[in-house]
Design a protein around this motif. Sequence first.
Motif, PDB file in Angstrom:
ATOM      1  N   GLY A  26      -4.022   5.635 -12.751  1.00 56.25           N
ATOM      2  CA  GLY A  26      -4.696   6.915 -12.539  1.00 56.25           C
ATOM      3  C   GLY A  26      -4.848   7.279 -11.070  1.00 56.25           C
ATOM      4  O   GLY A  26      -4.795   8.449 -10.702  1.00 56.25           O
ATOM      5  N   HIS A  27      -5.059   6.299 -10.229  1.00 58.70           N
ATOM      6  CA  HIS A  27      -5.180   6.494  -8.782  1.00 58.70           C
ATOM      7  C   HIS A  27      -4.330   5.433  -8.095  1.00 58.70           C
ATOM      8  O   HIS A  27      -4.852   4.407  -7.652  1.00 58.70           O
ATOM      9  CB  HIS A  27      -6.645   6.385  -8.332  1.00 58.70           C
ATOM     10  N   PRO A  28      -3.013   5.632  -8.013  1.00 64.16           N
ATOM     11  CA  PRO A  28      -2.123   4.602  -7.470  1.00 64.16           C
ATOM     12  C   PRO A  28      -2.489   4.205  -6.035  1.00 64.16           C
ATOM     13  O   PRO A  28      -2.741   5.053  -5.186  1.00 64.16           O
ATOM     14  CB  PRO A  28      -0.741   5.254  -7.501  1.00 64.16           C
ATOM     15  N   GLU A  29      -2.556   2.892  -5.822  1.00 66.40           N
ATOM     16  CA  GLU A  29      -2.810   2.358  -4.485  1.00 66.40           C
ATOM     17  C   GLU A  29      -1.571   1.687  -3.905  1.00 66.40           C
ATOM     18  O   GLU A  29      -1.470   1.516  -2.699  1.00 66.40           O
ATOM     19  CB  GLU A  29      -3.955   1.348  -4.530  1.00 66.40           C
ATOM     20  N   PHE A  30      -0.649   1.289  -4.787  1.00 64.54           N
ATOM     21  CA  PHE A  30       0.538   0.549  -4.371  1.00 64.54           C
ATOM     22  C   PHE A  30       1.796   1.263  -4.839  1.00 64.54           C
ATOM     23  O   PHE A  30       1.798   1.939  -5.858  1.00 64.54           O
ATOM     24  CB  PHE A  30       0.508  -0.863  -4.971  1.00 64.54           C
ATOM     25  N   ASP A  31       2.898   1.040  -4.082  1.00 63.23           N
ATOM     26  CA  ASP A  31       4.164   1.639  -4.487  1.00 63.23           C
ATOM     27  C   ASP A  31       5.269   0.604  -4.711  1.00 63.23           C
ATOM     28  O   ASP A  31       6.375   0.958  -5.084  1.00 63.23           O
ATOM     29  CB  ASP A  31       4.615   2.719  -3.500  1.00 63.23           C
ATOM     30  N   ALA A  32       4.963  -0.672  -4.479  1.00 63.44           N
ATOM     31  CA  ALA A  32       5.932  -1.746  -4.729  1.00 63.44           C
ATOM     32  C   ALA A  32       5.152  -3.047  -4.900  1.00 63.44           C
ATOM     33  O   ALA A  32       4.016  -3.166  -4.428  1.00 63.44           O
ATOM     34  CB  ALA A  32       6.910  -1.872  -3.557  1.00 63.44           C
ATOM     35  N   GLU A  85     -10.553  -4.580 -11.444  1.00 67.46           N
ATOM     36  CA  GLU A  85      -9.668  -4.186 -10.341  1.00 67.46           C
ATOM     37  C   GLU A  85      -8.196  -4.430 -10.695  1.00 67.46           C
ATOM     38  O   GLU A  85      -7.340  -3.627 -10.343  1.00 67.46           O
ATOM     39  CB  GLU A  85     -10.043  -4.913  -9.050  1.00 67.46           C
ATOM     40  N   LEU A  86      -7.904  -5.541 -11.353  1.00 66.26           N
ATOM     41  CA  LEU A  86      -6.517  -5.773 -11.784  1.00 66.26           C
ATOM     42  C   LEU A  86      -6.043  -4.620 -12.665  1.00 66.26           C
ATOM     43  O   LEU A  86      -4.954  -4.074 -12.456  1.00 66.26           O
ATOM     44  CB  LEU A  86      -6.395  -7.095 -12.543  1.00 66.26           C
ATOM     45  N   GLU A  87      -6.856  -4.248 -13.631  1.00 66.87           N
ATOM     46  CA  GLU A  87      -6.498  -3.155 -14.544  1.00 66.87           C
ATOM     47  C   GLU A  87      -6.306  -1.851 -13.774  1.00 66.87           C
ATOM     48  O   GLU A  87      -5.339  -1.124 -13.984  1.00 66.87           O
ATOM     49  CB  GLU A  87      -7.596  -2.990 -15.605  1.00 66.87           C
ATOM     50  N   ARG A 105       0.845  -1.200   0.000  1.00 69.94           N
ATOM     51  CA  ARG A 105       0.000   0.000   0.000  1.00 69.94           C
ATOM     52  C   ARG A 105       0.885   1.257   0.000  1.00 69.94           C
ATOM     53  O   ARG A 105       1.904   1.303   0.690  1.00 69.94           O
ATOM     54  CB  ARG A 105      -0.905   0.040   1.229  1.00 69.94           C
ATOM     55  N   CYS A 106       0.502   2.247  -0.759  1.00 72.14           N
ATOM     56  CA  CYS A 106       1.237   3.507  -0.801  1.00 72.14           C
ATOM     57  C   CYS A 106       1.381   4.088   0.598  1.00 72.14           C
ATOM     58  O   CYS A 106       0.427   4.087   1.374  1.00 72.14           O
ATOM     59  CB  CYS A 106       0.516   4.525  -1.689  1.00 72.14           C
ATOM     60  N   GLY A 107       2.585   4.552   0.894  1.00 74.53           N
ATOM     61  CA  GLY A 107       2.839   5.201   2.169  1.00 74.53           C
ATOM     62  C   GLY A 107       3.054   4.266   3.337  1.00 74.53           C
ATOM     63  O   GLY A 107       3.147   4.694   4.476  1.00 74.53           O
ATOM     64  N   SER A 108       3.141   2.980   3.082  1.00 73.43           N
ATOM     65  CA  SER A 108       3.332   2.012   4.159  1.00 73.43           C
ATOM     66  C   SER A 108       4.624   1.250   3.926  1.00 73.43           C
ATOM     67  O   SER A 108       5.018   1.025   2.796  1.00 73.43           O
ATOM     68  CB  SER A 108       2.163   1.023   4.173  1.00 73.43           C
TER      69      SER A 108
END
Length: 173
Positions: free
Chosen positions: A130-136, A69-71, A42-45
């Motif tokens: 468009g709305h990133p939820e993950f960073d890795a 959701e995958l897309e 999750r972004c920021g974690s």
Amino acid sequence: MTSTIDRTPIDRPSIDRGALPYRPCVGIMLLNDRGEVFVARRCGSEADWQMPQGGIDEGEDARSAAFRELEEEIGTAKAEFIAMTAAPHRYDLPDELLGKVWRGRWRGQEQMWMLARFTGAESDIRLDTGHPEFDAWKWVDAEDLPGLIVAFKRPVYESVLAEFRPLIAPSKG
């Protein structure tokens, strides 16, 4: 003149967990050719890893929602369907999150889970959506999955893993 600070506790309304519904949701256990499972942070974690998941829109079935959701979350829906859980799996939000996430509309999620095999190239996975939820992201051994997941979701992950375990194997291709 001196002022007095009122230290009376603020009375916040309590939330009636039982009156809130579960959010209709889908989760995706995405496998690579080695039988490893896709997880993203999750972004920021630094520690909140999970498999892709998200809400089911009005009039949408779980399978369609899973590919959407995958897309939306990982930039690609290049996957082939393998199986769906026999029944939905539920989790409740912990008290400290109840009323704070999803604008306070849900007590937790009721998730149908899909098992799918990734058919794209790793370069197809794009977290800069468009709305990133993950960073890795990474591929992990299925048995390591529960230990990576936030505690309140862990029982769902253990149940889903138990249900899909007989189907998780390297591809024969």
